[in-house]
Design an enzyme around this catalytic site. Structure first.
Site, PDB file in Angstrom:
ATOM      1  N   ASN A   1     -31.682  29.229 -35.929  1.00  0.00           N
ATOM      2  CA  ASN A   1     -31.491  28.029 -36.334  1.00  0.00           C
ATOM      3  C   ASN A   1     -33.258  27.724 -37.357  1.00  0.00           C
ATOM      4  O   ASN A   1     -33.615  26.422 -37.498  1.00  0.00           O
ATOM      5  CB  ASN A   1     -32.304  27.204 -34.782  1.00  0.00           C
ATOM      6  CG  ASN A   1     -31.874  27.653 -33.500  1.00  0.00           C
ATOM      7  OD1 ASN A   1     -31.998  28.518 -32.726  1.00  0.00           O
ATOM      8  ND2 ASN A   1     -31.075  27.042 -33.603  1.00  0.00           N
TER       9      ASN A   1
ATOM     10  N   VAL B   1     -35.672  24.431 -41.226  1.00  0.00           N
ATOM     11  CA  VAL B   1     -35.463  24.936 -39.761  1.00  0.00           C
ATOM     12  C   VAL B   1     -34.581  23.711 -39.002  1.00  0.00           C
ATOM     13  O   VAL B   1     -34.783  22.215 -39.546  1.00  0.00           O
ATOM     14  CB  VAL B   1     -37.042  23.836 -39.468  1.00  0.00           C
ATOM     15  CG1 VAL B   1     -37.195  24.218 -38.029  1.00  0.00           C
ATOM     16  CG2 VAL B   1     -38.322  25.186 -40.104  1.00  0.00           C
ATOM     17  N   CYS B   2     -33.876  24.092 -38.232  1.00  0.00           N
ATOM     18  CA  CYS B   2     -33.065  23.156 -37.361  1.00  0.00           C
ATOM     19  C   CYS B   2     -33.187  23.172 -35.727  1.00  0.00           C
ATOM     20  O   CYS B   2     -32.998  23.937 -35.279  1.00  0.00           O
ATOM     21  CB  CYS B   2     -31.591  23.617 -37.355  1.00  0.00           C
ATOM     22  SG  CYS B   2     -30.519  22.341 -36.066  1.00  0.00           S
ATOM     23  N   LEU B   3     -34.206  21.585 -35.514  1.00  0.00           N
ATOM     24  CA  LEU B   3     -35.217  21.781 -34.714  1.00  0.00           C
ATOM     25  C   LEU B   3     -35.485  20.405 -34.222  1.00  0.00           C
ATOM     26  O   LEU B   3     -36.180  19.364 -35.607  1.00  0.00           O
ATOM     27  CB  LEU B   3     -36.652  22.349 -34.590  1.00  0.00           C
ATOM     28  CG  LEU B   3     -37.579  22.096 -33.529  1.00  0.00           C
ATOM     29  CD1 LEU B   3     -37.054  23.311 -32.717  1.00  0.00           C
ATOM     30  CD2 LEU B   3     -38.528  22.783 -33.955  1.00  0.00           C
TER      31      LEU B   3
END
Length: 183
Positions: free
Chosen positions: A76, A84-86
């Site tokens: 991620n 960042v994939c959050l």
């Protein structure tokens, strides 16, 4: 309720009071770098990452942009840009959250519980699903190579680019210089 400016100052102060090393960029409170230690009992526990944080004018009503400056091997986190994939930062942010939440809850949870079904790094996601032992070994190699505590302050200025932010569309320009250009 306090103004966004006071909230930025208060959140930054709370982060520093928790003993995070914070380095201001461009002499402003909108942009800074935080040294982040990998969570204990995780594959990342031996590493230290420099996280670039940009606070929008509308913070805390709009989420901060965050990005890893030194390389991170994680499904991620985009390996090249540090994005960042959050969801909690990119989509479900609330003014109830603060910078301490980002560094003591959200990022540690991301590293402890990768989500290979929503990857920014397809190679890491595929390896995690296909061969967990090989994935864990590669994470450890990256920690040794890119996130040694003694090397964390030596991240090259060339690696600090505007593409290293989370995908919330924060703005920035190429004219900004980050870090110490005399390294």
């Amino acid at each position: 309720m306090s103004s966004p400016s006071k909230r930025r100052e208060m959140d930054l102060m709370k982060l520093m009071m928790r003993d995070y090393k914070v380095e201001m960029v461009n002499d402003g409170i909108h942009e800074f770098i935080v040294d982040f230690h990998g969570p204990k009992e995780s594959l990342y526990q031996e590493g230290v990452w420099r996280i670039k944080v940009e606070l929008p004018d509308a913070y805390p009503y709009k989420s901060p942009s965050i990005g890893f400056l030194n390389k991170m091997y994680h499904p991620n986190v985009d390996e090249m840009s540090g994005s960042v994939c959050l969801d909690v930062i990119n989509q479900t942010w609330s003014p109830m959250f603060d910078l301490v939440n980002v560094f003591e809850v959200f990022l540690p949870q991301l590293l402890l519980y990768p989500n290979p079904s929503d990857p920014l790094n397809g190679e890491a996601a595929a390896l995690l699903m296909r061969d967990r032992a090989a994935y864990e070994q590669k994470v450890k190699e990256y920690c040794q190579r890119y996130a040694k505590p003694e090397d964390v302050s030596a991240v090259d200025d060339e690696e600090l680019s505007d593409d290293e932010m989370s995908e919330d569309g924060s703005e920035s320009g190429d004219e900004q210089v980050v870090g110490n250009p005399d390294l």
